[in-house]
Write an enzyme that holds these catalytic residues in place. Sequence first.
Site, PDB file in Angstrom:
ATOM      1  N   TYR A 196      30.336   7.749  11.929  1.00 28.23           N
ATOM      2  CA  TYR A 196      31.331   7.934  10.881  1.00 28.23           C
ATOM      3  C   TYR A 196      31.011   9.210  10.109  1.00 28.23           C
ATOM      4  O   TYR A 196      29.840   9.587   9.989  1.00 28.23           O
ATOM      5  CB  TYR A 196      31.320   6.729   9.936  1.00 28.23           C
ATOM      6  CG  TYR A 196      32.581   6.538   9.137  1.00 28.23           C
ATOM      7  CD1 TYR A 196      33.772   6.222   9.763  1.00 28.23           C
ATOM      8  CD2 TYR A 196      32.583   6.676   7.747  1.00 28.23           C
ATOM      9  CE1 TYR A 196      34.938   6.028   9.036  1.00 28.23           C
ATOM     10  CE2 TYR A 196      33.745   6.491   7.014  1.00 28.23           C
ATOM     11  CZ  TYR A 196      34.915   6.163   7.670  1.00 28.23           C
ATOM     12  OH  TYR A 196      36.077   5.983   6.944  1.00 28.23           O
ATOM     13  N   TRP A 245      43.132   9.798   6.770  1.00 34.29           N
ATOM     14  CA  TRP A 245      41.859   9.166   6.415  1.00 34.29           C
ATOM     15  C   TRP A 245      41.907   8.884   4.917  1.00 34.29           C
ATOM     16  O   TRP A 245      42.016   9.797   4.112  1.00 34.29           O
ATOM     17  CB  TRP A 245      40.701  10.089   6.772  1.00 34.29           C
ATOM     18  CG  TRP A 245      39.343   9.520   6.525  1.00 34.29           C
ATOM     19  CD1 TRP A 245      38.966   8.211   6.565  1.00 34.29           C
ATOM     20  CD2 TRP A 245      38.149  10.258   6.222  1.00 34.29           C
ATOM     21  NE1 TRP A 245      37.630   8.080   6.310  1.00 34.29           N
ATOM     22  CE2 TRP A 245      37.095   9.320   6.099  1.00 34.29           C
ATOM     23  CE3 TRP A 245      37.859  11.615   6.063  1.00 34.29           C
ATOM     24  CZ2 TRP A 245      35.794   9.695   5.802  1.00 34.29           C
ATOM     25  CZ3 TRP A 245      36.567  11.995   5.773  1.00 34.29           C
ATOM     26  CH2 TRP A 245      35.537  11.036   5.654  1.00 34.29           C
TER      27      TRP A 245
END
Length: 347
Positions: free
Chosen positions: A67, A284
């Site tokens: 991530y 995002w």
Amino acid sequence: MLALSTLHPQPRHRRHHQSDLNALFLCVSLFRLKDLEVPKLGDSDVHVKMLAAPINPADINMIQGTYPILSPLPAVGGNEGVGEVLEVGPRVMALKPGDWVIPADAGLGTWRTHGVFPEEMLLKVPSDIPVLCAATLSVNPCTAFRVLADFESLAPGDSVIQNAANSGVGQAVIQIARASGIKTINVVRDRPDLPKLVERLMALGADYIVTEEMLRKPEMKDIFKSIPRPRLALNCVGGKSTTDMLRHLQPKGTMVTYGGMAKQPVTVPVSAFIFRDVRLRGFWMTQWRKQHAQGEPELGHITPGDPLIRRGQLTAPACTQVHLQEYRAALDASMKPFISSKQILVL
């Protein structure tokens, strides 16, 4: 306090040949339940007793080191959750004991029984909304709201197509779209309990539910006898599912990718660009918050007191509550296929 913490560095990328089973073993083995001392309360700090915290795909990606946000190690896992304020420092103005709070941004480390955090890292939420709704408020519903609002100007009667419709975001998209008069075409993977899943998504307000295999069948045209083809496609999967879903977009439509559960690239036929002028975008939620970080922290315009929540039109996703001591089972279940229930650590 008890905390679910990493004890040693995770790999910073996942090897392509690593199996999902090995990835699961690595994910679970990197964490231990530790009894840690609660830090001393500073003047601008807040002592929080955590109540519940979900396990999201982004949490798993952080554990695996894939991530964009990687916390310094050792670290406590969890980016989302709700807690109750026990004590505040003398300079804390907006919070008091008894208030409920959620993280203002990712990386807080919510998989713990207690925590001491700076006031600016927390947002107050009403304590009279369901605890599971509060615990799952800051990621999935906000993502759903933004991808519906920011890329196409949709009006009542328009349609949206999405894959991973049984995910947390997918369930929120169904409910928000329904409240706005927007039709949803919801794509799920075929599975043994498909009728049960269909029943649950229809109860949330889904208009059409199709499997990935059905996307490629001529019968899809029957749907568009009743509703217009979608101008917006929401992609959380990648791979062939995305390519097949894209074929049903209107010319000049937009596909927004906010996840990649299949771990496969998005493949788009050249003809879709040239002859239909489709647009591909990404989203995002963490980046959106950074770009809109002016003044008070924003959730993404799904506020804790949102009328949709108050009226019961936006509920928590299907959840399975698991005690913190049973975290291994929760991590295991969160990575298994065809699990439509979000694992919630009860703290």
